[in-house]
Design a protein around this motif. Structure first.
Motif, short mmCIF file in Angstrom:
data_model
loop_
_atom_site.label_atom_id
_atom_site.label_comp_id
_atom_site.label_asym_id
_atom_site.label_seq_id
_atom_site.Cartn_x
_atom_site.Cartn_y
_atom_site.Cartn_z
N SER A 43 7.93 2.60 -5.21
CA SER A 43 6.69 1.97 -5.66
C SER A 43 6.99 0.95 -6.76
O SER A 43 6.37 -0.11 -6.84
N TYR B 294 4.00 -1.78 -6.62
CA TYR B 294 2.75 -1.19 -6.15
C TYR B 294 1.70 -1.05 -7.26
O TYR B 294 2.00 -0.67 -8.38
N PRO C 186 -2.20 0.67 -7.45
CA PRO C 186 -3.17 1.39 -6.63
C PRO C 186 -4.46 0.59 -6.45
O PRO C 186 -4.88 -0.13 -7.34
N VAL D 235 3.34 10.28 -0.61
CA VAL D 235 3.24 9.22 -1.60
C VAL D 235 1.97 9.39 -2.42
O VAL D 235 1.99 9.37 -3.65
N SER D 236 0.88 9.61 -1.72
CA SER D 236 -0.40 9.79 -2.41
C SER D 236 -0.30 10.94 -3.40
O SER D 236 -0.70 10.82 -4.56
N LEU E 92 1.82 10.01 -6.41
CA LEU E 92 1.20 9.02 -7.28
C LEU E 92 -0.04 9.52 -8.01
O LEU E 92 -0.37 9.05 -9.09
N VAL F 206 9.99 8.19 -4.30
CA VAL F 206 8.69 7.53 -4.19
C VAL F 206 8.47 6.59 -5.37
O VAL F 206 8.08 5.43 -5.20
N TYR G 46 2.99 9.08 4.14
CA TYR G 46 2.19 8.44 3.10
C TYR G 46 1.34 9.44 2.33
O TYR G 46 0.89 9.16 1.23
N THR H 296 0.85 -1.19 0.00
CA THR H 296 0.00 0.00 0.00
C THR H 296 0.89 1.24 0.00
O THR H 296 2.11 1.13 0.11
N ILE H 297 0.29 2.38 -0.10
CA ILE H 297 1.10 3.59 -0.09
C ILE H 297 1.86 3.70 1.23
O ILE H 297 2.89 4.35 1.31
#
Lengths: 339, 339
Positions: free
Chosen positions: B45, B50, B52, B23-24, B27, B41, B20, B8-9
DNA sequence: ATGAAAGCGCTAACAT
DNA sequence: ATGTTAGCGCTTTCAT
């Protein structure tokens, strides 16, 4: 995003005068709810026009009620027929279908499969995927339910629905041999696909069984598309001693062959015979009507869905493999070779 | 549910040594992220593989990146061709397709539309829906992006893609009149659909323009399916003075007509002429090849997607209506009437 | 530019 | 049998 003002279970809870977990339990079919409260909740949800939010449900660990269907393309009726079968069967359940088209792009298959495993759907139906074994391993490791339709993995560890490809190809070739043909061309399918390999193998086996030589030059790559089938046929027809009959690994490529034959001003079946594979609806509609090997396309979809539904109901279900029978459909595209 | 252990993030955050939310932001393409952190990041990922989680993303207010496509059935190539067009165009974007088949069941249309509005998809493409205006009102009230393909609402308040149905039907009929036919039967489509109404209207207009009487008895209901087309044709052919030509409101019903004609031991086009509508691929494959009115099916899908993408980009986009041209495709199913 | 905190709508322990 | 409490993984204020 739109101004969604849809009622939530919280609204229903207020309306019905219960806690929202009771609402959740009622709505997701939990047993131990007093009949009277159940009715109150149902009435309230009815009144408010409640529709469950699948995202939230699935995020919280519930099912998404979505089955992912991964197909290579939408441009082959063979695929759409299978999808049709899948959809028919899914309609009877309360699952919906989320369709991923990969256009035979391996990278996409992987990405999509990842997205699906990541909660987008509860299970995965892979139709003739190019997907590589490692990827299937991941699905299996995660214990994610999936079934292969018209494809097999090397390790034979996937639940799958297949047809008797080898036998079908054998029969197609045998049909031609029986008519008296001795020079039989083969338009091969996509070599990555199991079905293509098996059909090729069936073709060779029939030749061998009837003591006909296998000639590499009589094999051309049609890749299961009509355009490539056309080109492959050109190649065969331009040979000094062209075949008197052609077996195309699928109907779509057979249609390409048809066109090439026509351009060579040859008549079917008088001058040259042709057999296809799949029996997509068009096979009975072209002129002359195509003799072909029927695959039960709809049924393949049905069986795939049934299997996946069983797996969903019983996660510990053991490996299963269903093989459906193919059938020679004799129509108007074959005749004995010219004397 | 499967033992999802997808990163996850939060995992990425740890790996990259940032919070995080950073990260969000990275992304989801937020601008103000330092180049160096963005790279960290992205690397993390990448490393963790990763993917989403769309459910969470959409639940939290982000887009689902899914376009809902509502179709009446999968059993008509006309529909699958449009879907194909939709899919092609969607492939270029980063949207995926979630397919809802209603089997011409109004209740389902409503349920599905509700589910979709409730977050299942970001927008809705309705292909020839039977959906009633009140429902479209709801979509509009919620400001939910949708476009109608091959259907119009009474109030004319929906963005839609259509074709020149009336003109096409007029040309089909005119073609027959020009050949000398005076008794022209019509196999009507599903009366709830706008396209069916317009085609009927075009047929009548052509008759009127060329001073031919409109006879109720020469009209039979084919409902756009081949089975009903067959029955409708039987009805016309069994008349004491049957028509010398038939115009079927779509190709599928024309195929039914073809069969009925064959059973009556009549030849096409010598004994009776036939025109269809749609130009689905089979039209060119049947024998004799069907003269028909071509609808740009793929393009209808393309345009629908383009419109919906524009609406998504600009929620305030004003109402739009696209009308694509139809075209008479002359093949082998028509000739002058017998003397 | 980035971290902390709240909450999307729901399910699933954990209580009682 | 039902209420309480945590999250699921993410976006989005609100801080700093």
């Amino acid at each position: 995003m739109p101004g969604n003002k849809m009622p939530t279970i919280y609204d229903i809870a207020k309306e019905a005068g219960v806690s929202y977990s009771t609402v959740s339990r009622t709505l997701s079919g939990f047993e131990f709810v007093k009949e009277s409260t159940r009715e109150k909740v149902l009435a309230a949800s009815q009144k408010l026009g409640y529709v469950p939010n699948q995202q939230a449900r699935s995020l919280a660990g519930g099912p998404s009620n979505l089955i992912g269907v991964l197909v290579p393309t939408l441009s082959n009726e063979y695929i759409t027929q299978i999808i049709h079968g899948i959809d028919d069967e899914l309609t009877k359940s309360n699952y919906n279908l989320i369709l991923y088209t990969t256009n035979r792009h391996q990278g996409k298959e992987a990405t999509y499969a990842a997205a699906i495993m990541n909660g987008a759907a509860d299970a995965l139906l892979l139709v003739a995927p190019l997907i590589t074994d490692p990827y299937l391993d991941v699905l299996r490791e995660q214990n994610f339910p999936y079934v292969l339709i018209d494809q097999a993995d090397q390790s034979d560890q996937s639940t799958a629905v297949n047809t008797t490809n080898r036998k079908g190809a054998y029969e197609a070739t045998h049909h031609l041999i029986r008519l008296g043909h001795r020079r039989i061309g083969f338009i091969a399918g996509l070599p990555q696909l199991n079905s293509a390999i098996e059909r090729f193998s069936g073709y060779k086996a029939a030749l061998a069984d009837y003591d006909l030589p296998f000639c590499e030059e009589y094999v051309a790559l049609g890749k299961f598309t009509s355009g490539n089938g056309y080109a492959a046929a050109q190649q065969l027809l331009d040979m000094p001693t062209p075949p008197t009959a052609i077996f195309a690994a699928n109907d779509l490529s057979a249609f390409g062959v048809l066109e090439a034959i026509r351009e060579h001003r040859l008549r079917i079946p008088e001058d040259i015979s042709l057999v296809g594979f799949d029996d997509i609806p068009q096979a009975a509609m072209v002129y002359p009507k195509l003799t072909t090997i029927r695959q039960p396309l709809h049924q393949m979809g049905h069986e795939g869905v049934k299997l996946i539904l069983e797996m969903l109901a019983d996660p510990a279900m053991e490996l299963r493999r269903i093989t459906l029978d193919t059938q020679l459909i004799v129509r108007d595209s074959c005749a004995p070779p010219r004397a």
